[in-house]
Design a protein around this motif. Sequence first.
Motif, PDB file in Angstrom:
ATOM      1  N   GLU A  49      -3.873  -3.573  -8.375  1.00 50.85           N
ATOM      2  CA  GLU A  49      -4.843  -2.894  -7.513  1.00 50.85           C
ATOM      3  C   GLU A  49      -5.463  -3.872  -6.509  1.00 50.85           C
ATOM      4  O   GLU A  49      -5.604  -3.550  -5.326  1.00 50.85           O
ATOM      5  CB  GLU A  49      -5.927  -2.240  -8.362  1.00 50.85           C
ATOM      6  CG  GLU A  49      -6.871  -1.370  -7.573  1.00 50.85           C
ATOM      7  CD  GLU A  49      -7.844  -0.604  -8.441  1.00 50.85           C
ATOM      8  OE1 GLU A  49      -8.463   0.324  -7.901  1.00 50.85           O
ATOM      9  OE2 GLU A  49      -7.995  -0.920  -9.643  1.00 50.85           O
ATOM     10  N   THR A  71       3.337   3.019  -5.383  1.00 49.81           N
ATOM     11  CA  THR A  71       2.546   3.375  -6.559  1.00 49.81           C
ATOM     12  C   THR A  71       3.159   2.693  -7.772  1.00 49.81           C
ATOM     13  O   THR A  71       4.374   2.710  -7.955  1.00 49.81           O
ATOM     14  CB  THR A  71       2.532   4.901  -6.768  1.00 49.81           C
ATOM     15  OG1 THR A  71       1.973   5.508  -5.602  1.00 49.81           O
ATOM     16  CG2 THR A  71       1.709   5.291  -7.989  1.00 49.81           C
ATOM     17  N   VAL A 124      -0.810   1.012  -4.991  1.00 52.65           N
ATOM     18  CA  VAL A 124      -1.454   2.268  -5.365  1.00 52.65           C
ATOM     19  C   VAL A 124      -1.421   2.381  -6.883  1.00 52.65           C
ATOM     20  O   VAL A 124      -0.385   2.169  -7.508  1.00 52.65           O
ATOM     21  CB  VAL A 124      -0.732   3.472  -4.718  1.00 52.65           C
ATOM     22  CG1 VAL A 124      -1.400   4.784  -5.113  1.00 52.65           C
ATOM     23  CG2 VAL A 124      -0.693   3.318  -3.205  1.00 52.65           C
ATOM     24  N   LYS A 179       0.814  -1.223   0.000  1.00 49.77           N
ATOM     25  CA  LYS A 179       0.000   0.000   0.000  1.00 49.77           C
ATOM     26  C   LYS A 179       0.849   1.276   0.000  1.00 49.77           C
ATOM     27  O   LYS A 179       0.325   2.360  -0.172  1.00 49.77           O
ATOM     28  CB  LYS A 179      -0.959  -0.002   1.186  1.00 49.77           C
ATOM     29  CG  LYS A 179      -0.301   0.115   2.533  1.00 49.77           C
ATOM     30  CD  LYS A 179      -1.315   0.076   3.645  1.00 49.77           C
ATOM     31  CE  LYS A 179      -0.612   0.163   5.002  1.00 49.77           C
ATOM     32  NZ  LYS A 179      -1.564   0.115   6.091  1.00 49.77           N
ATOM     33  N   ASN A 197      -3.434  -4.439  -3.521  1.00 50.18           N
ATOM     34  CA  ASN A 197      -3.296  -3.242  -2.669  1.00 50.18           C
ATOM     35  C   ASN A 197      -2.133  -2.328  -3.012  1.00 50.18           C
ATOM     36  O   ASN A 197      -1.692  -1.544  -2.169  1.00 50.18           O
ATOM     37  CB  ASN A 197      -3.243  -3.626  -1.194  1.00 50.18           C
ATOM     38  CG  ASN A 197      -4.538  -4.228  -0.726  1.00 50.18           C
ATOM     39  OD1 ASN A 197      -5.612  -3.763  -1.113  1.00 50.18           O
ATOM     40  ND2 ASN A 197      -4.460  -5.268   0.074  1.00 50.18           N
TER      41      ASN A 197
END
Length: 182
Positions: free
Chosen positions: A84, A63, A89, A60, A87
Motif C-alpha cells: 500500500e 491490485t 491497490v 497504481k 501505491n
Amino acid sequence: MSATMKAQGRTAVALGAGLVLFVLMAVFGWQRLTAPLPGAAETAQAPCQVYKTKKKVVRKEVTVSVYNGTRKSGLADDTMAVFERRNFVVGAVGNAPDDAADIQGVQVRTTVDDDPRAELVAEQFTPKAQIETVGEALGPGIDVILGPDFTKLKKKAPTTYVLPDPERTCVDRATPTAQPTA
C-alpha cells in the motif's frame, strides 16, 4: 349437431391453430434470419480516431492480494501495508489455502499468461518471486502467497514494468478495444 359437423369444426379449429403457429414461427424465423451476426456490431463501428498507447504498467494500476502461508501471525497484513505504501491497490488479505503448503519463498499467482502486472509484483521481492498461472484467483488482482522462507520485500523495487509490446487502445469508442502496435 351431427358428428360430421363436430368433426369438421374440430378440423377447422386445428387448422386455424396450426396456421397461427406457422405464422408466428415464420415471423420469429425471419427476425432471426435478418438479425446481425454476433460480433458484427463491433466490426460495423466507425474506425477509431484516437488511440492511447500504453508502454508500461505502473503500481497504481495493479491490485494485490496477500496470503500468509507461514506460522508468523500478521505477516500478510504487514506485507500488504508495504504494498500500500508503494501505491499498489489493496486487495484481500488472509491465510494461504491448503494447496500452498509447498511454497517456501514467495509465489505470485495470476490468471493471465505472461501477465505484466504479475511481473511488476514479482520484482518487488528478492529474489524475484516465482510466477504461477492459475485457473482461479484467490482474491482481487494478483495473488501473493508468502512461504516460510520469505523475509521482506526488496528495498529499491521497480515502480513500473515496461511492456515488451506496447498496447494500443481506442479511446474514442464507448468500449475500448486493445489493438496491437506494429
